[in-house]
Design an enzyme around this catalytic site. Structure first.
Site, short mmCIF file in Angstrom:
data_model
loop_
_atom_site.label_atom_id
_atom_site.label_comp_id
_atom_site.label_asym_id
_atom_site.label_seq_id
_atom_site.Cartn_x
_atom_site.Cartn_y
_atom_site.Cartn_z
N SER A 126 52.02 -78.30 -5.26
CA SER A 126 52.20 -79.64 -5.81
C SER A 126 53.65 -79.83 -6.22
O SER A 126 54.31 -78.87 -6.62
CB SER A 126 51.34 -79.85 -7.05
OG SER A 126 50.07 -79.32 -6.90
N GLU A 157 55.89 -78.74 -0.43
CA GLU A 157 55.49 -79.27 0.86
C GLU A 157 56.35 -80.49 1.19
O GLU A 157 56.51 -81.37 0.37
CB GLU A 157 54.00 -79.68 0.80
CG GLU A 157 53.45 -80.12 2.12
CD GLU A 157 53.83 -79.16 3.24
OE1 GLU A 157 53.41 -78.01 3.20
OE2 GLU A 157 54.58 -79.56 4.16
N LYS A 216 62.94 -79.73 -3.88
CA LYS A 216 61.92 -80.72 -3.52
C LYS A 216 62.22 -82.07 -4.17
O LYS A 216 62.21 -83.11 -3.51
CB LYS A 216 60.55 -80.20 -3.97
CG LYS A 216 59.43 -81.18 -3.88
CD LYS A 216 59.04 -81.52 -2.47
CE LYS A 216 58.00 -82.61 -2.46
NZ LYS A 216 57.46 -82.92 -1.17
N LEU A 217 62.52 -82.05 -5.47
CA LEU A 217 62.84 -83.30 -6.15
C LEU A 217 64.09 -83.93 -5.55
O LEU A 217 64.17 -85.14 -5.35
CB LEU A 217 63.08 -83.06 -7.65
CG LEU A 217 61.89 -82.62 -8.50
CD1 LEU A 217 62.28 -82.58 -9.97
CD2 LEU A 217 60.72 -83.56 -8.32
N ALA A 219 65.36 -83.55 -2.48
CA ALA A 219 65.14 -84.09 -1.12
C ALA A 219 64.50 -85.47 -1.22
O ALA A 219 64.96 -86.42 -0.57
CB ALA A 219 64.23 -83.14 -0.33
N ARG A 256 77.82 -88.50 10.37
CA ARG A 256 77.74 -88.03 8.99
C ARG A 256 76.64 -88.75 8.22
O ARG A 256 76.10 -88.24 7.25
CB ARG A 256 79.09 -88.25 8.27
CG ARG A 256 80.20 -87.40 8.83
CD ARG A 256 81.55 -87.89 8.33
NE ARG A 256 81.76 -89.30 8.68
CZ ARG A 256 82.81 -90.00 8.30
NH1 ARG A 256 83.74 -89.45 7.55
NH2 ARG A 256 82.94 -91.26 8.67
N GLY A 269 56.93 -96.88 -0.92
CA GLY A 269 55.76 -96.55 -1.75
C GLY A 269 55.42 -95.10 -1.53
O GLY A 269 56.25 -94.31 -1.10
N CYS A 272 54.99 -89.86 -3.79
CA CYS A 272 56.07 -88.93 -4.17
C CYS A 272 57.36 -89.55 -4.66
O CYS A 272 57.89 -89.14 -5.70
CB CYS A 272 56.40 -88.02 -2.99
SG CYS A 272 55.16 -86.78 -2.72
#
Ligand code: UDX
Ligand code: ADP
Length: 452
Positions: A126, A157, A216-217, A219, A256, A269, A272
């Site tokens: 998660s 993920e 993850k945050l 990205a 670039r 939306g 995530c």
């Protein structure tokens, strides 16, 4: 190896189906406290829609892929436990509206500690704030009473809904974070070997725990930022006569910058983007970095502005009132090829239109009617909201059509037929820049897109 995945949702279900498919010698059991969801996974109609998923589950289920509500026994019996439960934004107390609500993750950790009688590798799947692994480890170590030892890994993920199976089959990268102790490295090695069944080794990145969690945050924040950036330019395009798709294409040719994630829309939306950015903002504030927090907060604010602006444009075009006008809403899911509505821009646009006393006729290819009513907070017998089973009946008699999800099927509708079934002037608002606006204008529509 025996794997248990706690949480049979949009992440857990597809990911475990892929692992089972690629690793025939591994037994994978997905558990959930939601018995209805598990029954769905064991039936012919899966609880989530994802292209290619049904076929893969049908092939693996009963062989090395199982779905069960027996959480305790499955945990006890497994070597590796993925935590894949929901981590919504907190709605109460300190950090409400921004911090992640970790009670489901914490309860999993307690349950794992409670029932385990052998060593386990616990994998956070998660999305969670940085340093959650540490909390999980502390809970596991403090509550363990059978002498079991735990290694905690972070394995975020990156799949996107609608393309989950492709993303899982050929990921850009797999990220595994772990402790740099001997035991930590051994645990990381085991997970690397699992993914190496089908992912080239050079695409499996290993880092320390915190880097993995923060990646993850970051990205998601970068991806969402690109959308908010192009959406901000869409407002300027509308004011100046430039075409945002042309601008996006022109800048995307710069290697670039790159061409992806530059599609202007009614707003992003999904479960995530907003959640993760708010999480990042909260973290920055917590660590005394208000300037960094404000920087990322703007990405969410621009998205809110974009959703409000869409409704405002509809009102402006329709003589400043939609009161008691029928408006056809085509698409309700947050993007095409999913039945997920979490944070869908459609929810916000529809709520704003209801505030303006519009009557809505909503059609989506995959979202069930019950979910549309629930997310709009109206009862099924409310005569302001009708859920239709095709686009033509939704548009029949409508003053305007608004396209809010980019379903491919909406490209091929008979727009002349739709136009003929509407009172004039007939309006069409393309919130996804899916259609050819001049062609619609040729038919007779008062048509507009985003940034056009
Ligand atoms: C996202 C990330 O892409 C994925 O890596 C992460 O694991 C989870 O969050 P997801 O939310 O499933 O995935 O879908 P995504 O394709 O990223 O789209 C998110 C939202 O942005 C959708 O509403 C989509 O319509 C919108 N979007 C996307 C745009 O408006 N313009 C674009 O150019 C791309
Ligand atoms: P995601 O998009 O992250 O996969 P979902 O909400 O689709 O999120 O899925 C999360 C699942 O986790 C839900 O089906 C929920 O019932 C399940 N879940 C939450 N807490 C627990 C728990 N303690 N034990 C088992 N399942 C849980």
């Amino acid at each position: 190896m025996k794997i248990c995945c706690i949480g049979a949702g949009y992440v857990g279900g597809p990911t475990m189906a892929m692992i089972a498919s690629k690793c025939p010698e591994v037994t994978v059991t997905v558990v959930d406290i939601n018995a209805e969801r598990i029954a769905g996974w064991n039936s012919g109609t899966l609880p989530i829609f994802e292209p290619g998923l049904e076929e893969m589950v049908a092939l693996q289920r009963g062989k090395n892929l199982f779905f069960s509500t027996d959480v305790n026994d499955t945990i006890r019996d497994s070597d590796v436990i993925f935590i894949s439960v929901n981590t919504p934004t907190k709605t109460y107390g300190v950090g409400a509206g921004r911090a992640a609500d970790l009670r489901f993750v914490e309860s999993c950790a307690r349950q794992i500690a409670e029932v385990s009688d052998s060593d386990k590798i616990v994998v956070e799947k998660s999305t969670i704030p940085v340093r959650t692994a540490q909390s999980i480890k502390r809970i596991l170590d403090a509550s363990s009473h059978n002498g079991a030892k735990f290694q905690v890994l972070s394995n975020p993920e990156f799949l996107a809904e609608g393309t989950a199976m492709e993303d899982l089959e050929a990921p850009d990268r797999v990220l595994i974070g772990g402790e740099t102790t001997e035991e930590g490295l051994a645990a990381v090695g085991k997970l690397v070997d699992l993914y190496a069944h089908w992912v080239p080794r050079e695409r499996i990145l290993t880092t320390n725990l915190w880097s993995s969690e923060l990646s993850k945050l970051t990205a998601n924040a970068f991806l969402a930022q690109r959308i908010s950036s192009i959406n901000s330019i869409s407002a300027l395009c509308e004011a100046t006569g430039a075409d945002v798709d042309e601008v996006a294409h022109a800048i995307g040719q710069d290697s670039r910058i790159g061409p992806k994630f530059l599609k202007s829309s009614v707003g992003f939306g999904g479960s995530c983007f907003q959640k993760d950015i708010l999480n990042l903002v909260y973290l920055c504030e917590h660590f005394g970095l208000p300037e960094v927090a404000n920087y990322w907060q703007q990405v969410v604010e621009m998205n809110d502005y974009q959703k409000r602006r869409f409704t405002q444009r509809m009102l402006d075009a329709m003589f400043n009132t939609v009161s008691h006008k029928r408006i056809a809403i085509l698409g309700y899911a947050f993007k095409k090829d999913t039945n997920d509505t979490r944070e869908s821009a459609a929810i916000y646009v529809c709520r704003d239109l209801l505030e303006e006393q519009a009557h809505l006729a909503i059609y989506d290819l995959k979202v069930p009617a019950s979910e549309i009513y629930e997310t709009l907070g109206v009862f099924e017998d409310d005569d302001r909201v009708e859920v239709c089973d095709n686009a033509y009946s939704a548009a029949d008699g409508a003053h305007a059509v608004a396209i809010l999800t980019e379903w491919d099927a909406f490209k091929n509708l008979d727009y002349t037929r739709i136009y003929n079934s509407m009172p004039k002037p007939a309006f069409l608002f393309d919130g996804r820049n899916l259609l050819d606006i001049p062609a619609l204008q040729e038919i007779g529509f008062e048509a507009s897109g985003i940034g056009k």
